[in-house]
Design a protein around this motif. Structure first.
Motif, PDB file in Angstrom:
ATOM      1  N   ILE A 132       5.647  10.404  -5.258  1.00 37.56           N
ATOM      2  CA  ILE A 132       6.948  10.265  -4.610  1.00 37.56           C
ATOM      3  C   ILE A 132       7.000  11.150  -3.363  1.00 37.56           C
ATOM      4  N   ILE A 133       7.313  10.528  -2.244  1.00 29.87           N
ATOM      5  CA  ILE A 133       7.502  11.236  -0.984  1.00 29.87           C
ATOM      6  C   ILE A 133       8.922  10.940  -0.512  1.00 29.87           C
ATOM      7  N   PRO A 134       9.472  11.764   0.389  1.00 28.38           N
ATOM      8  CA  PRO A 134      10.840  11.520   0.847  1.00 28.38           C
ATOM      9  C   PRO A 134      11.018  10.100   1.391  1.00 28.38           C
ATOM     10  N   GLY A 135      12.052   9.414   0.909  1.00 28.33           N
ATOM     11  CA  GLY A 135      12.372   8.078   1.390  1.00 28.33           C
ATOM     12  C   GLY A 135      11.666   6.949   0.659  1.00 28.33           C
ATOM     13  N   LEU A 136      10.711   7.261  -0.203  1.00 25.53           N
ATOM     14  CA  LEU A 136       9.952   6.201  -0.877  1.00 25.53           C
ATOM     15  C   LEU A 136      10.859   5.346  -1.767  1.00 25.53           C
ATOM     16  N   GLN A 137      11.741   5.978  -2.517  1.00 26.56           N
ATOM     17  CA  GLN A 137      12.637   5.214  -3.401  1.00 26.56           C
ATOM     18  C   GLN A 137      13.512   4.257  -2.592  1.00 26.56           C
ATOM     19  N   ASP A 178       0.839  -1.204   0.000  1.00 29.20           N
ATOM     20  CA  ASP A 178       0.000   0.000   0.000  1.00 29.20           C
ATOM     21  C   ASP A 178       0.874   1.254   0.000  1.00 29.20           C
ATOM     22  N   TYR A 179       2.007   1.180   0.660  1.00 28.47           N
ATOM     23  CA  TYR A 179       2.915   2.321   0.799  1.00 28.47           C
ATOM     24  C   TYR A 179       3.750   2.552  -0.460  1.00 28.47           C
ATOM     25  N   ILE A 180       4.151   1.471  -1.139  1.00 28.49           N
ATOM     26  CA  ILE A 180       5.143   1.604  -2.230  1.00 28.49           C
ATOM     27  C   ILE A 180       4.595   1.415  -3.632  1.00 28.49           C
ATOM     28  N   GLU A 181       3.318   1.075  -3.788  1.00 32.78           N
ATOM     29  CA  GLU A 181       2.808   0.732  -5.123  1.00 32.78           C
ATOM     30  C   GLU A 181       3.148   1.834  -6.134  1.00 32.78           C
ATOM     31  N   PRO A 182       3.275   1.459  -7.419  1.00 35.27           N
ATOM     32  CA  PRO A 182       3.805   2.369  -8.437  1.00 35.27           C
ATOM     33  C   PRO A 182       3.036   3.674  -8.643  1.00 35.27           C
ATOM     34  N   ASN A 183       1.755   3.722  -8.300  1.00 31.52           N
ATOM     35  CA  ASN A 183       0.974   4.938  -8.507  1.00 31.52           C
ATOM     36  C   ASN A 183       1.127   5.962  -7.388  1.00 31.52           C
ATOM     37  N   ARG A 184       1.812   5.596  -6.311  1.00 33.78           N
ATOM     38  CA  ARG A 184       2.021   6.517  -5.192  1.00 33.78           C
ATOM     39  C   ARG A 184       2.858   7.713  -5.651  1.00 33.78           C
TER      40      ARG A 184
END
Length: 187
Positions: free
Chosen positions: A138-143, A130-136
């Motif tokens: 970009i927020i700091p630290g996501l990558q 839910d946190y990392i799915e491709p449509n999210r």
């Protein structure tokens, strides 16, 4: 994908807003990928991913009404932060409307927003998918979390819980005690 899942997908495509449905499909496939990586049941991951936000078809106020109608107990935190309510309601709908009986899937839906200490692998998979799915966006630290999750899911869960707590506190918003417990447990 089973006929049952295809039928659920079709129903959700009509019930959820376009953006929410695209997010749901992203979570479903991300969860399946993580299940393959960690030796979890792919069908369960697809099902939980598909249904994790099934209660987000209506407003938070309507979700509260539905919880009261169906006897779903809400915590003080959930009433303070209505964005959390869809998880418990979603598990209820998965069981009663979409006929999902597997407790592992229902628990994964229930805990996908806050996590909890000692999550099962499936619960961790849905929480982090839910946190990392491709449509999210970009927020700091996501990558960093996306890069780490296929090597160390516990560390990815910790980092996402930690960032969620920090984001809410920095914004002056309430933090659910379960999210704090999740962060501490996986630290």
């Amino acid at each position: 994908m089973t006929e049952e899942l295809l039928e659920i997908r079709k129903k959700l495509s009509k019930k959820l807003k376009k953006d929410r449905f695209e997010h749901t499909i992203g979570v479903m496939y991300t969860a399946a990928s993580l299940a393959m990586c960690y030796g979890e049941d792919v069908e369960k991951a697809l099902t939980a991913g598909l249904l994790h936000d099934c209660a987000k078809y209506c407003s938070s106020e309507d979700q509260i009404v539905l919880c009261r109608k169906h006897g779903i107990e809400l915590t003080e935190s959930e009433l303070e932060m209505p964005a959390l309510i869809h998880a418990k309601l979603g598990a209820y709908l998965a069981r009663h409307k979409y006929k999902i009986k597997d407790p592992d899937i229902l628990d994964a839906i229930t805990y996908h927003t806050t996590g909890r200490p000692g999550m099962t692998m499936l619960e961790k998979i849905i929480y982090i998918a839910d946190y990392i799915e491709p449509n999210r966006k970009i927020i700091p630290g996501l990558q960093e979390i996306r890069g780490l999750v296929f090597q160390d899911i516990d560390r990815a869960v910790y980092l996402s819980a930690q960032r969620t707590v920090r984001y809410l506190k920095d914004g002056g918003r309430a933090v659910d005690p379960m999210t704090v417990s999740t962060c501490e447990y996986y630290k």
